[in-house]
Design a protein around this motif. Structure first.
Motif, short mmCIF file in Angstrom:
data_model
loop_
_atom_site.label_atom_id
_atom_site.label_comp_id
_atom_site.label_asym_id
_atom_site.label_seq_id
_atom_site.Cartn_x
_atom_site.Cartn_y
_atom_site.Cartn_z
N LEU A 98 0.86 -1.19 0.00
CA LEU A 98 0.00 0.00 0.00
C LEU A 98 0.89 1.23 0.00
CD1 LEU A 98 -2.35 -1.66 2.47
CD2 LEU A 98 -3.08 -0.79 0.26
N SER A 99 0.73 2.05 -1.03
CA SER A 99 1.54 3.25 -1.11
C SER A 99 0.88 4.23 -2.07
CB SER A 99 2.95 2.90 -1.62
OG SER A 99 3.09 3.22 -2.97
N PRO A 100 1.19 5.52 -1.94
CA PRO A 100 0.58 6.50 -2.85
C PRO A 100 1.04 6.33 -4.29
CG PRO A 100 1.85 7.59 -1.10
CD PRO A 100 2.10 6.14 -0.97
N ILE A 142 -0.97 -0.70 -4.42
CA ILE A 142 -2.27 -0.04 -4.47
C ILE A 142 -2.25 1.26 -3.68
CG2 ILE A 142 -4.66 -0.26 -3.59
CD1 ILE A 142 -4.67 -3.15 -4.52
N SER A 143 -2.87 2.28 -4.28
CA SER A 143 -3.08 3.56 -3.60
C SER A 143 -4.58 3.74 -3.45
CB SER A 143 -2.51 4.69 -4.46
OG SER A 143 -3.05 5.94 -4.04
N ILE A 144 -5.03 4.26 -2.32
CA ILE A 144 -6.48 4.47 -2.18
C ILE A 144 -6.89 5.88 -2.62
CG2 ILE A 144 -6.81 2.71 -0.40
CD1 ILE A 144 -7.19 5.20 1.54
N GLY A 145 -5.96 6.67 -3.10
CA GLY A 145 -6.33 8.00 -3.59
C GLY A 145 -5.11 8.88 -3.72
N TYR A 147 -3.54 11.27 -2.43
CA TYR A 147 -3.16 12.05 -1.25
C TYR A 147 -2.22 11.18 -0.46
CZ TYR A 147 -7.24 9.26 -0.16
OH TYR A 147 -8.14 8.23 -0.10
N LEU A 149 -1.05 9.61 3.02
CA LEU A 149 -1.38 9.27 4.41
C LEU A 149 -0.09 9.08 5.18
CD1 LEU A 149 -4.03 6.57 3.46
CD2 LEU A 149 -4.55 8.83 4.41
N GLY A 151 0.71 6.52 6.72
CA GLY A 151 1.15 5.14 6.57
C GLY A 151 0.10 4.36 5.81
N ALA A 155 -5.18 2.80 4.63
CA ALA A 155 -5.45 2.28 3.28
C ALA A 155 -5.77 0.79 3.35
CB ALA A 155 -4.24 2.54 2.38
N1 ADE Z 1 0.26 5.23 2.15
C1 ADE Z 1 0.35 6.57 2.22
N2 ADE Z 1 -0.54 7.15 1.40
C2 ADE Z 1 -1.25 6.15 0.82
C3 ADE Z 1 -2.31 6.10 -0.12
N3 ADE Z 1 -2.84 7.22 -0.64
N4 ADE Z 1 -2.77 4.91 -0.50
C4 ADE Z 1 -2.23 3.79 -0.02
N5 ADE Z 1 -1.22 3.75 0.87
C5 ADE Z 1 -0.74 4.93 1.29
#
Ligand code: ADE
Length: 258
Positions: A98-100, A142-145, A147, A149, A151, A155
């Motif tokens: 999970l990451s942006p 996967i990013s949930i949006g 922006y 977060l 961590g 997400a």
């Molecule tokens: N970690 C930090 N930002 C995130 C995001 N937008 N989606 C998923 N993981 C994240």
């Protein structure tokens, strides 16, 4: 719902995190709680720190080449995943970071994940994870949006919620899955309950008519118009009848690029 993990066969989701306690509230309420109690899903939390190599529980370090922030070290993460694989005796186990920087999460991705029997979610933290995790361990990101977060934990909760509620038996009625927003590429139609008139605002007459055909037609039309107004981008993938396409044209769809 064909293909989604069948009734009575549970899904397993392992979550690697530095903050397992963050999940206590969301996973012990409502639909996720019930799905676990019913044996539809087994959610297993792992503290990445348990796989640290030193007594201080070091899981992060400075970025080679300099720069601000700490990077999650690869060893605890690789070893945590290997421990899970040993436990379940699986050669391949999908690991989702999970990451942006990941592909954007949506209902389609939730449906895709709902077909998996078992997957692992890795919650990134600090400035990120060592790139070797991304290159040699993660199967998906996967990013949930759009922006950032603090961590991946929030997400991961979003992903788990959206996936678990799709499992057969997780919701009160299977019907609600087909009718809800995004299920058919449309936003949901307006809904009303008692009282019939509230502060002078009446429930639309058609909903009181008892004519199921008319009600269904009205709801479909409302869903199309609402989607056209709020999220015309969704309509690119929606299957519409000729009559419905004509309705959209009339309401200004031709100017909106689909
Ligand atoms: N970690 C930090 N930002 C995130 C995001 N937008 N989606 C998923 N993981 C994240």
């Amino acid at each position: 719902m064909a293909g989604i993990v069948a009734d009575g066969v549970s899904m397993r989701i392992d979550i690697l995190t530095l903050f397992p306690q963050m999940f206590d509230g969301p996973f012990s309420e409502s639909i996720i709680k019930r799905a676990q109690q019913r044996g539809l899903v087994n959610i297993v939390l792992h503290n990445i720190r348990d796989y640290a190599h030193d007594q201080h529980g070091t899981v992060d370090d400075y970025s080679y080449g300099g720069g601000p922030g700490m990077i999650l070290k690869p060893e605890p993460i690789f070893e945590a995943v290997e421990a899970i694989k040993r436990e379940v005796a699986l050669g391949h186990l999908p690991l989702i970071l999970l990451s942006p920087q990941g592909r954007l999460f949506n209902q389609k991705v939730a449906q895709e994940l709902a077909h998996h029997r078992h997957f692992v979610l890795l919650c990134g933290h600090y400035e990120g994870v060592d790139e070797r995790v991304r290159e040699h361990l993660a199967d998906d990101e996967i990013s949930i949006g759009d922006y950032v977060l603090s961590g991946g934990e929030l997400a991961a909760m979003v992903v788990v919620d959206a996936v678990v509620r799709l499992l057969p038996g997780a919701l009160g009625s299977e019907m609600s899955l087909n009718e809800e927003s995004h299920a058919k590429g449309l936003l949901e139609y307006p809904q009303y309950t008692h009282p019939r008139v509230y502060r002078g605002w009446s429930v639309p007459e058609v909903l009181l008519s008892g004519d199921h055909g008319k009600v269904a037609q009205w709801r479909r039309r409302q869903a199309i118009l609402r989607t056209l107004e709020r999220r015309p981008d969704l309509l690119k993938e929606t299957v519409l009848s000729e009559e419905e396409k004509a309705l959209m044209e009339k309401e200004g769809g031709s100017n909106r690029g689909y």
